[in-house]
Structures are given as C-alpha cells and as structure tokens.
Enzyme design. Structure first.
Site, PDB file in Angstrom:
ATOM      1  N   CYS A  37       3.192   5.950  18.604  1.00 16.29           N
ATOM      2  CA  CYS A  37       4.421   6.311  19.291  1.00 16.29           C
ATOM      3  C   CYS A  37       5.336   6.999  18.297  1.00 16.29           C
ATOM      4  CB  CYS A  37       5.085   5.057  19.827  1.00 16.29           C
ATOM      5  SG  CYS A  37       6.255   5.444  21.108  1.00 16.29           S
TER       6      CYS A  37
ATOM      7  N   GLY B 148       0.808  -1.216   0.000  1.00 15.04           N
ATOM      8  CA  GLY B 148       0.000   0.000   0.000  1.00 15.04           C
ATOM      9  C   GLY B 148       0.843   1.268   0.000  1.00 15.04           C
TER      10      GLY B 148
ATOM     11  N   ASN C 292      -8.522   3.738   7.881  1.00 13.42           N
ATOM     12  CA  ASN C 292      -7.960   2.591   8.605  1.00 13.42           C
ATOM     13  C   ASN C 292      -8.195   2.658  10.110  1.00 13.42           C
ATOM     14  OD1 ASN C 292      -6.058   4.762   7.751  1.00 13.42           O
ATOM     15  ND2 ASN C 292      -4.744   3.828   9.289  1.00 13.42           N
TER      16      ASN C 292
ATOM     17  N   GLN D 126      -7.874  -0.437   2.818  1.00 16.00           N
ATOM     18  CA  GLN D 126      -8.764  -1.037   3.824  1.00 16.00           C
ATOM     19  C   GLN D 126     -10.092  -1.502   3.223  1.00 16.00           C
ATOM     20  OE1 GLN D 126      -8.165  -1.734   7.036  1.00 16.00           O
ATOM     21  NE2 GLN D 126      -6.138  -0.805   7.120  1.00 16.00           N
TER      22      GLN D 126
END
Ligand code: PLP
Length: 393
Positions: free
Chosen positions: A324, A70, A150, A178
C-alpha cells in the site's frame, strides 16, 4: 485455529532469547561504555554477542558493528562505503529486486551524482552473471546484491558474484536479512565485504541488527555522535537487544539443519497441494534455489488483498504481493521484475513457514485457501472458465 505464516515479515522471540535478555533491562542495566563494574558487566554481554555473530559469519569480532536492524545496516553499508570512496569511481550496481532499505539508498545516491545500475533478473528472480558482467566498467566501485529475496525467496549465486567482485576489485555488499538461519554463510569463502542482518527475522528481538565490515574497508559513519562501536556508530549501546541478537543467532546457527528440514517438508507439501488442487495457480521464484520456508503463489483473476483478508477471517496470517503506497495498491516490484504481468502480480500471496508450524496447520491453510479462492473467483468479473472446461473453482 490460528496460523501464522508470515515469518519473512517477523518471527516471535524465542523463549530462551527472552530469558537471556531480561536481566539486562533492569538488573544489569549499566552503560556498556562505562569503565566501572556496571558498565563492564554490560560490555561483557555485548562482547559475547559480537563473538556469536562473528562465529556465524566466520569473521573477526572486530568486524561486527551493531545497528538498529536490517534497514540501518543496509543504509550504513551503502551510504557509508559509496560516500567515503566516491573519488575511486562513481558507478554502483544493484538489482531491481532489492528491499527498499537498499533500493531507496541507491535512489538517494543517484541524486548525489552516482551512476547507478539496477540490474534485471530472470523470470525466477535470479541475477544472471552475464547480465552483471556487462555493466561493470572501470569506474565501478560497489555492488549490492541480496542473499535471498524477501518476497519470492530466491537465493542468488552469491559465491560467483563475490568472486567476480574480488577479481574486479569491487566492494561487495549483501543484504542477508532473510538468509540468516536458513543458509550457512562464510563471508571469507563467499568473498563478501559487507553484510547486513536483522535479529527479528531469526527469533530475536525487533530493532537490532548488525553490519559486517571486512577489516580495511574505509566507511563514512551513518549515525554521527558518540564513539560507540569503535567510533563507527554513535548512540548508547542497546545491551538487552544485542544480548537477544547474540542468543538468537547462536540458536539459529546451531539448529539450521533441523529448522531447514522441518520448513522444507512443510513448504513442499504446501506447494504441491496448492499447485495440484487450485486451478490457475503458479509458484513464483525458483523452484529449487529458494529459501527453505518460502512459498509465493499467484492466483489468476483475483486480488491478493481479498485473499489475505478472507484468510485472516479464518485465523490465517499471510502477506500479499502488493504494497500500500500513497493510498493505492502497487504490485510488487519484485514480481514485476520477474516478468509477472501486473494483473497476476496483484493476485499474489506469500506464505513463509516457521519452526512452530505443523502439518495440520499447512493442511488447514490449503483447505481454507481452496474455499477462499473458489468464493472469490465466483465473485470475480474477470473469471470466465473456458467453454467446456470442467474445472471446479
Ligand atoms: N532487507 C530485507 C531483505 C528484509 O526482508 C527486511 C525486512 O523485511 C529488511 C532488509 C529490513 O530489516 P529491518 O526490519 O530490521 O529494518
């Protein structure tokens, strides 16, 4: 009990897909570019996969280009079209809720002098046509709007966007990573010019994807090298993975109804139970225009990461609404774009259902989630139930 509820992140490879791929690693190992029989055999398998992808999207085989997934397809579509066609105009448009495989390419093109517009979405995560119409000018050459998100699963009004782009002579790319396997996609009917997909989201292998490029569209190459993929993408053809993609997309196309009804039944049970049994919980994304397998919730007064870890201890895998980055937890750009307050976005998790999940697993997940959230709220300094409020948390 081990429960995997993160199918938007990746899916296991189907047994049939595995079996189809295996001979191409060693037995039928030829280079698909070679003219002798070893190569021809590999090429035949690649051609069959190309036909399967084309059949799924209702386009010609020659409009399908295999990539590494993707991210590469998104990069190829956006860099490829915009750089090649810069002389036609420099306004390019996308939304604030795209995957980073799209957003970061737009950021890079901004540095190359493109005039980039990042569109707002409404609180359900939907791009409103009026918002889009307002920013189209005579320099607009390209638009990229994802088919389905997503994180929150919201499905965009792709047909209307495609119509508008066609009317204004703007090339339209959609990241459908997705959506394959959950939405029927006919690129002609939807006026899509470029479409990205990735096999590992529909029970195929990781590291392989495809880009649909409508014939006649001029693109700059992204991967420069050999003449593979009709001289559009260098690199030795990855026959086994392409075979896997072909088989996975065939199965996804043929079982779309069955998988959707399975997923919807479990998703709706999950949503109903969570919203009625867990106080201060909220569903993110549109209640109806959403992927069949997606549920994304915010739980006030607690952190998504703590929920994730406590669920993991209980054998349940889910995703959070934060990522993160450079040592700190950034709340999801998608939730923020939908107007979810930062502290609430931090308390968000995404559960995405797959074809092997069961009702028992969903019930076990909700029961565990209730206990986990109750525990975390007891520890949370932020949680102070209203006086007189008789809720069991
Ligand atoms: N686009 C969307 C919407 C995605 O969800 C993902 C993967 O999570 C990608 C692009 C990237 O796909 P890949 O992992 O094949 O590079």
């Amino acid at each position: 009990m081990k429960v995997y509820l993160d199918h938007a992140s990746t899916t296991p490879v189907d047994k049939n897909v595995m079996e189809k791929m295996l001979p191409y690693f060693s037995g039928i190992f030829g280079n698909a570019s070679n003219l002798y029989s070893f190569g021809r055999e590999a090429k035949k398998a690649v051609d069959i996969s190309r036909q399967e992808v084309a059949k799924t999207l209702n386009c010609k085989d020659s409009e399908i280009y295999f990539t590494s997934g993707g991210t590469e397809s998104d990069n190829f579509a956006i860099f490829g079209y915009c750089r090649q066609n810069k002389h036609k105009g420099n306004r390019i448009i996308t939304t604030k809720i795209e995957h980073h495989g799209v957003l970061k390419v737009f950021k890079a093109l901004e540095k190359e002098g493109f005039d980039v517009v990042y569109l707002d979405v409404n609180q359900d995560g939907i791009l409103e046509l009026e918002t889009f119409k307002k920013v189209i000018n005579d320099k607009t050459i390209f638009v990229s709007v994802m088919f389905a998100n997503n994180e929150i699963g919201t499905i965009q009004p792709i047909k209307k966007i495609g119509e508008l782009c066609k009317e204004k002579n703007i090339v339209f790319h959609t990241d459908a990573v997705q959506a394959i396997g959950a939405q029927k996609i006919d690129v002609k009917e939807l006026n899509i010019d470029l479409l990205s997909l990735s096999a590992h989201k529909f029970y195929g292998p990781k590291g392989v994807g495809a880009l649909y490029i409508k014939s006649g569209i001029k693109m700059e190459r992204l991967i420069v090298g050999g003449a593979q993929e009709r001289n559009m993408r260098g690199g030795t053809t990855n026959t086994p993975l392409i075979v896997g993609l072909g088989e996975a997309i065939r199965a996804a196309r043929e079982s779309i109804e069955k998988n959707n009804s399975h997923n919807i039944a479990l998703r709706d049970r999950l949503i109903k139970r969570v919203l009625t049994e867990i106080p201060y919980s909220k569903l993110n994304g549109h209640s109806k225009m959403r992927l069949s397998n997606n549920a994304n919730f915010s739980f006030e007064f607690i952190e998504g990461e703590s929920i994730l870890m406590m669920l993991d201890i209980n054998g349940i895998a889910v995703a959070t609404g934060s990522a993160c980055s450079s040592g700190s937890l950034e709340p999801s750009h998608v939730l923020l774009a939908c107007g979810v307050p930062i502290e609430v976005a931090h308390g968000s998790i995404r559960l995405t259902i797959g074809k092997s999940n069961t009702i028992e697993e969903i019930d076990f997940t909700v029961d565990t989630l209730k206990t986990v959230i109750e525990k975390l709220r007891k520890m949370s300094p932020l949680f102070k139930p209203q006086r007189g409020e008789n809720i069991h948390v």
